[in-house]
Design a protein around this motif. Structure first.
Motif, short mmCIF file in Angstrom:
data_model
loop_
_atom_site.label_atom_id
_atom_site.label_comp_id
_atom_site.label_asym_id
_atom_site.label_seq_id
_atom_site.Cartn_x
_atom_site.Cartn_y
_atom_site.Cartn_z
N ALA A 14 5.91 -11.50 -52.49
CA ALA A 14 5.14 -12.05 -53.60
C ALA A 14 3.76 -11.39 -53.65
CB ALA A 14 5.00 -13.55 -53.45
N GLY A 15 3.36 -11.05 -54.87
CA GLY A 15 2.09 -10.35 -55.06
C GLY A 15 2.22 -8.84 -55.07
N GLY A 16 3.39 -8.36 -54.70
CA GLY A 16 3.61 -6.92 -54.64
C GLY A 16 4.00 -6.34 -55.98
N SER A 17 4.33 -5.04 -55.95
CA SER A 17 4.67 -4.30 -57.17
C SER A 17 5.96 -3.52 -56.99
CB SER A 17 3.54 -3.31 -57.51
OG SER A 17 2.31 -3.98 -57.67
N ARG A 66 1.44 -8.86 -66.63
CA ARG A 66 1.87 -8.44 -65.29
C ARG A 66 2.81 -7.24 -65.32
NH1 ARG A 66 4.94 -11.65 -62.25
NH2 ARG A 66 5.92 -12.72 -64.01
N TYR A 83 3.80 -5.81 -61.68
CA TYR A 83 2.71 -6.15 -60.77
C TYR A 83 2.71 -7.66 -60.51
CZ TYR A 83 0.76 -1.60 -62.17
OH TYR A 83 0.57 -0.26 -62.41
N SER A 84 2.00 -8.05 -59.48
CA SER A 84 1.81 -9.48 -59.17
C SER A 84 3.14 -10.23 -59.21
CB SER A 84 0.82 -10.11 -60.16
OG SER A 84 -0.42 -9.44 -60.11
N LEU A 85 4.11 -9.69 -58.55
CA LEU A 85 5.45 -10.28 -58.59
C LEU A 85 5.48 -11.66 -57.95
CD1 LEU A 85 7.46 -7.05 -57.95
CD2 LEU A 85 7.79 -8.58 -59.90
N LYS A 86 6.32 -12.51 -58.52
CA LYS A 86 6.48 -13.88 -58.05
C LYS A 86 7.94 -14.10 -57.67
CE LYS A 86 3.24 -15.31 -61.69
NZ LYS A 86 3.07 -16.20 -62.87
N ASP A 89 10.45 -14.09 -60.38
CA ASP A 89 10.86 -12.82 -60.99
C ASP A 89 12.16 -12.28 -60.39
OD1 ASP A 89 7.40 -11.94 -60.99
OD2 ASP A 89 8.59 -12.59 -62.72
N SER A 123 8.82 -15.17 -50.89
CA SER A 123 7.56 -15.94 -50.88
C SER A 123 6.86 -15.83 -49.54
CB SER A 123 7.85 -17.39 -51.20
OG SER A 123 8.78 -17.92 -50.28
#
Length: 123
Positions: A14-17, A66, A83-86, A89, A123
């Motif tokens: 999470a938060g990665g690209s 994003r 970007y800013s993957l959750k 996604d 996560s």
């Protein structure tokens, strides 16, 4: 024969690209509407992003700000930069092509689909 081949999926925190690629053959990306959809387990396929033959862009509400869709006409490839993957996604991402000048968010407007690439966000 039109074919689309996606690549670039994988596992990311999470938060990665990640950047997905969609190589198109049998047609040029500048003569087609190109889109990305995704489908999570147990859910309906969801519109992610589209780029028209004229270069106009459209995004689904859940990814605005994003994700970025783009194309490289020399490589005849469309990209989805994420970007800013959750964790939400997480899905199989599909590339699709349709008639020129469209910018549709509806599946039925597209004619050709790739096989999909898995994106998993931990996560």
């Amino acid at each position: 024969q039109v074919q689309l081949v996606e690549s670039g999926g994988g596992l990311v925190q999470a938060g990665g690209s990640l950047r997905l690629s969609c190589a198109l053959s049998g047609r040029t990306v500048s003569s087609a509407a190109m889109g990305w959809f995704r489908q999570a387990p147990g859910k309906e396929r969801e519109f992610v992003a589209a780029i028209s033959s004229g270069g106009s862009l459209r995004y689904g509400d859940s990814v605005k700000g994003r994700f970025t869709i783009s194309r490289d006409t020399a490589k005849n490839t469309v990209y989805l930069q994420m970007y800013s993957l959750k964790p939400d996604d997480t899905a199989v991402y599909y590339c699709t092509a349709g008639p020129a000048f469209g910018l549709w968010s509806t599946e039925r407007m597209y004619d050709y689909w790739g096989q999909g690439t898995q994106v998993t966000v931990s996560s």
